[in-house]
Enzyme design. Structure first.
Site, PDB file in Angstrom:
ATOM      1  N   LYS A 194      90.873  79.885  21.828  1.00 55.38           N
ATOM      2  CA  LYS A 194      90.041  78.917  22.557  1.00 55.38           C
ATOM      3  C   LYS A 194      89.812  77.658  21.718  1.00 55.38           C
ATOM      4  O   LYS A 194      89.938  76.521  22.206  1.00 55.38           O
ATOM      5  CB  LYS A 194      88.713  79.581  22.921  1.00 55.38           C
ATOM      6  N   CYS A 196      82.696  70.337  24.424  1.00 56.78           N
ATOM      7  CA  CYS A 196      83.788  71.244  24.029  1.00 56.78           C
ATOM      8  C   CYS A 196      84.684  70.599  22.992  1.00 56.78           C
ATOM      9  O   CYS A 196      84.722  71.002  21.833  1.00 56.78           O
ATOM     10  CB  CYS A 196      84.613  71.612  25.251  1.00 56.78           C
TER      11      CYS A 196
HETATM   12  N1  SAJ Z   1      89.839  61.950  26.928  1.00 60.62           N
HETATM   13  C1  SAJ Z   1      90.461  60.803  26.463  1.00 60.62           C
HETATM   14  N2  SAJ Z   1      91.782  60.631  26.713  1.00 60.62           N
HETATM   15  C2  SAJ Z   1      92.507  61.549  27.408  1.00 60.62           C
HETATM   16  C3  SAJ Z   1      91.882  62.722  27.868  1.00 60.62           C
HETATM   17  C4  SAJ Z   1      90.548  62.895  27.619  1.00 60.62           C
HETATM   18  O1  SAJ Z   1      89.825  59.947  25.821  1.00 60.62           O
HETATM   19  O2  SAJ Z   1      93.697  61.301  27.617  1.00 60.62           O
HETATM   20  C5  SAJ Z   1      88.404  62.155  26.653  1.00 60.62           C
HETATM   21  C6  SAJ Z   1      87.546  62.275  27.913  1.00 60.62           C
HETATM   22  O3  SAJ Z   1      87.189  61.020  28.409  1.00 60.62           O
HETATM   23  C7  SAJ Z   1      86.366  63.048  27.391  1.00 60.62           C
HETATM   24  C8  SAJ Z   1      87.000  63.984  26.361  1.00 60.62           C
HETATM   25  O4  SAJ Z   1      88.248  63.416  26.026  1.00 60.62           O
HETATM   26  O5  SAJ Z   1      85.435  62.219  26.732  1.00 60.62           O
HETATM   27  C9  SAJ Z   1      87.202  65.409  26.831  1.00 60.62           C
HETATM   28  O6  SAJ Z   1      87.635  65.432  28.184  1.00 60.62           O
HETATM   29  P1  SAJ Z   1      88.770  66.422  28.707  1.00 60.62           P
HETATM   30  O7  SAJ Z   1      88.974  66.166  30.146  1.00 60.62           O
HETATM   31  O8  SAJ Z   1      89.960  66.345  27.831  1.00 60.62           O
HETATM   32  O9  SAJ Z   1      88.181  67.880  28.435  1.00 60.62           O
HETATM   33  P2  SAJ Z   1      86.798  68.613  28.797  1.00 60.62           P
HETATM   34  O10 SAJ Z   1      85.918  68.539  27.599  1.00 60.62           O
HETATM   35  O11 SAJ Z   1      86.248  68.196  30.092  1.00 60.62           O
HETATM   36  O12 SAJ Z   1      87.339  70.123  28.975  1.00 60.62           O
HETATM   37  C10 SAJ Z   1      88.050  70.727  27.913  1.00 60.62           C
HETATM   38  C11 SAJ Z   1      89.328  71.350  28.476  1.00 60.62           C
HETATM   39  N3  SAJ Z   1      90.202  71.760  27.387  1.00 60.62           N
HETATM   40  C12 SAJ Z   1      91.503  71.395  27.334  1.00 60.62           C
HETATM   41  O13 SAJ Z   1      92.007  70.693  28.161  1.00 60.62           O
HETATM   42  C13 SAJ Z   1      92.283  71.941  26.194  1.00 60.62           C
HETATM   43  C14 SAJ Z   1      88.971  72.522  29.385  1.00 60.62           C
HETATM   44  O14 SAJ Z   1      90.145  73.200  29.799  1.00 60.62           O
HETATM   45  C15 SAJ Z   1      88.057  73.501  28.649  1.00 60.62           C
HETATM   46  O15 SAJ Z   1      87.664  74.586  29.481  1.00 60.62           O
HETATM   47  C16 SAJ Z   1      86.807  72.763  28.223  1.00 60.62           C
HETATM   48  O16 SAJ Z   1      87.197  71.710  27.326  1.00 60.62           O
HETATM   49  C17 SAJ Z   1      85.879  73.731  27.537  1.00 60.62           C
HETATM   50  O17 SAJ Z   1      84.902  74.154  28.182  1.00 60.62           O
HETATM   51  O18 SAJ Z   1      86.152  74.120  26.401  1.00 60.62           O
END
Ligand code: SAJ
Length: 433
Positions: free
Chosen positions: A213, A267
């Site tokens: 995870k 996360c």
């Molecule tokens: N972000 C960027 N650029 C990107 C993608 C995301 O700057 O290209 C930023 C987002 O704006 C945000 C942060 O990253 O601030 C995280 O967003 P996210 O959509 O990547 O992830 P979370 O935190 O919403 O959810 C993640 C997911 N993990 C992965 O994709 C590996 C989700 O599957 C998990 O269940 C979740 O963490 C968790 O609960 O751990």
């Protein structure tokens, strides 16, 4: 009659999980330490925003299979889904805060019975499932219980992987991992999640599940850090980062993520630290990625101050000198698009710092307007700092600088004419795309 399942923690993970089990016919007790949350759920309502979660919770409560309470009761299986944040030590070191997990584990002592399954679903450092067993064993001993946690109970770690904004779909369709302290524990956990999970559920040991995870989120963090670092390289070299990434991604084996104002949420901005804490000498890349992403909000703040300085006429005016206040419309406060979640949000950090910013003469040179369609009231620290929660049109009309922090679908409505003559700082490439 005991419940089938008792879920501890009715937040973003516990509530959908408890509800979906209930709609599949399991008798579920949801437990939360916040009385208002218990009350809201027992009325078939929700306290968080997530598409279709309201419908699911209402159906679960109306079926009679989901009830909420302040303390656990006997059940066949217990699922711990409480927060696992980190503490920052004086020297800046980030250490996991397992106090909520410990409290949840200990709270089970009065209600567990031989043969019960205890699942840790909270994202946790390696070894936490063993600690859950040990905390519960300790509490049972203190209470003089004849139960022996290792002999009589089954323990497993079953992390969730659902993406906020698409939780209900992913809850059912994502593959899962069931990591047991023993193989029978993994198997029991696997069977339990198969109640609603239509994808594959892989049995393994608890430590592998815990690190898997953390690894998934660290992988994403490192890849976002790569994009964020590229955005700085592009600024330095006069290249458009959005075009650059779009072009590089036409390579069949390149898939660069998008830069932004930083990485938020509970996360990805947290979990990699659990790896760094466990193996500080080895996890060098993972630590650097965290540092790159954590530095991005400061870069955006510097960009806004520089732009404000240009508007007020020359160096130092945004940071010193009397005169007109520069109005900044900050579009979005959530940690990412189309959610209401402000936890660890870089947008909140940026707005907060800009609102606090004081010029050399002591006055605040910036007026901050925050536009966040997903909330009704500002977080207290922003309100106290003089930030105003404004409607989109009103904020755009008043702004000198439009600072796009979150790519909410609601901002698609902005017409080019509303931005004419304003300084645009688009941290997400929203208008570029
Ligand atoms: N972000 C960027 N650029 C990107 C993608 C995301 O700057 O290209 C930023 C987002 O704006 C945000 C942060 O990253 O601030 C995280 O967003 P996210 O959509 O990547 O992830 P979370 O935190 O919403 O959810 C993640 C997911 N993990 C992965 O994709 C590996 C989700 O599957 C998990 O269940 C979740 O963490 C968790 O609960 O751990």
């Amino acid at each position: 009659m005991p419940f089938d399942i008792c879920v501890l923690g009715l937040g973003y993970i516990g509530l959908p999980t408890a509800s979906i089990f209930a709609t599949k016919g399991k008798r579920v007790l949801g437990v939360d330490v916040v009385p208002a949350v218990v009350d809201t759920i027992n009325h078939g309502k929700i306290h968080i925003e997530e598409p279709d979660l309201d419908v699911l919770v209402r159906a679960a409560v109306q079926s009679g299979n989901l009830r909420a309470a302040g303390t656990p009761q006997p059940a066949g299986a217990f699922i711990i889904a409480v927060p696992t944040p980190f503490n920052t030590a004086g020297d800046g070191r980030k250490t996991p805060d397992l106090s909520y997990v410990e409290a949840a584990a200990r709270s089970l002592a009065p209600v567990v019975a031989a043969g019960n399954l205890v699942i840790l679903e909270s994202t946790s450092p390696v070894g936490t499932t063993e600690r859950v067993r040990d905390w519960l064993a300790d509490e049972l001993r203190r209470a003089g219980s004849p139960l022996d946690a290792t002999r009589d109970l089954l323990f497993a770690h079953c992390p969730e992987r659902i993406l906020p904004g698409q939780m209900l779909r992913e809850l059912v369709s994502n593959d899962r991992i069931a990591g047991g302290l023993t193989p029978p524990a993994a198997e029991r956990a696997r069977q339990l999640y198969a109640t609603f999970c239509t994808a594959e559920i892989f049995a393994t040991d608890a430590r592998t599940a815990e690190l898997a995870k953390l690894t998934e989120n660290a992988f994403r963090d490192v890849n976002i850090a790569f994009a964020n670092e590229l955005s700085l390289v592009c600024e330095r070299t006069g290249v458009d980062v959005w075009e650059l990434i779009a072009l590089a991604n036409r390579h069949p084996r390149v898939k660069i993520l998008q830069p932004g104002p930083g990485v938020g949420g509970h996360c990805i901005a947290v979990d990699p630290w659990f790896i760094v804490d466990a193996a500080p000498e080895q996890a060098r890349l993972i630590r650097t990625a965290r540092e790159v992403n954590d530095a991005k909000p400061h870069h955006v703040i510097a960009q806004v101050l520089e732009a404000a300085g240009k508007i007020t006429g020359g160096a130092g005016n945004a940071t010193g000198g009397a005169g007109k206040k520069v109005t900044v419309a900050a579009l979005g406060l959530a940690f990412k698009a189309n959610v209401d979640d402000l936890r660890e949000s870089p947008a909140v950090e940026i707005v907060n710092e800009l609102a606090k910013h004081t010029a050399a003469g002591g006055e605040k040179p910036l007026q901050l307007l925050a536009v966040e369609p997903h909330i009704r009231a500002l977080p207290a620290k922003l309100a106290a700092g003089g930030v105003e929660l404004a409607a989109l049109e009103n904020a755009l009309a008043r702004a000198d600088i439009v600072l796009l922090l979150v790519d909410h679908a609601a901002f698609r409505a902005v017409q080019p004419a509303a931005l004419a003559g304003k300084t645009l700082i688009d941290t997400r490439g929203f208008w570029h795309r």
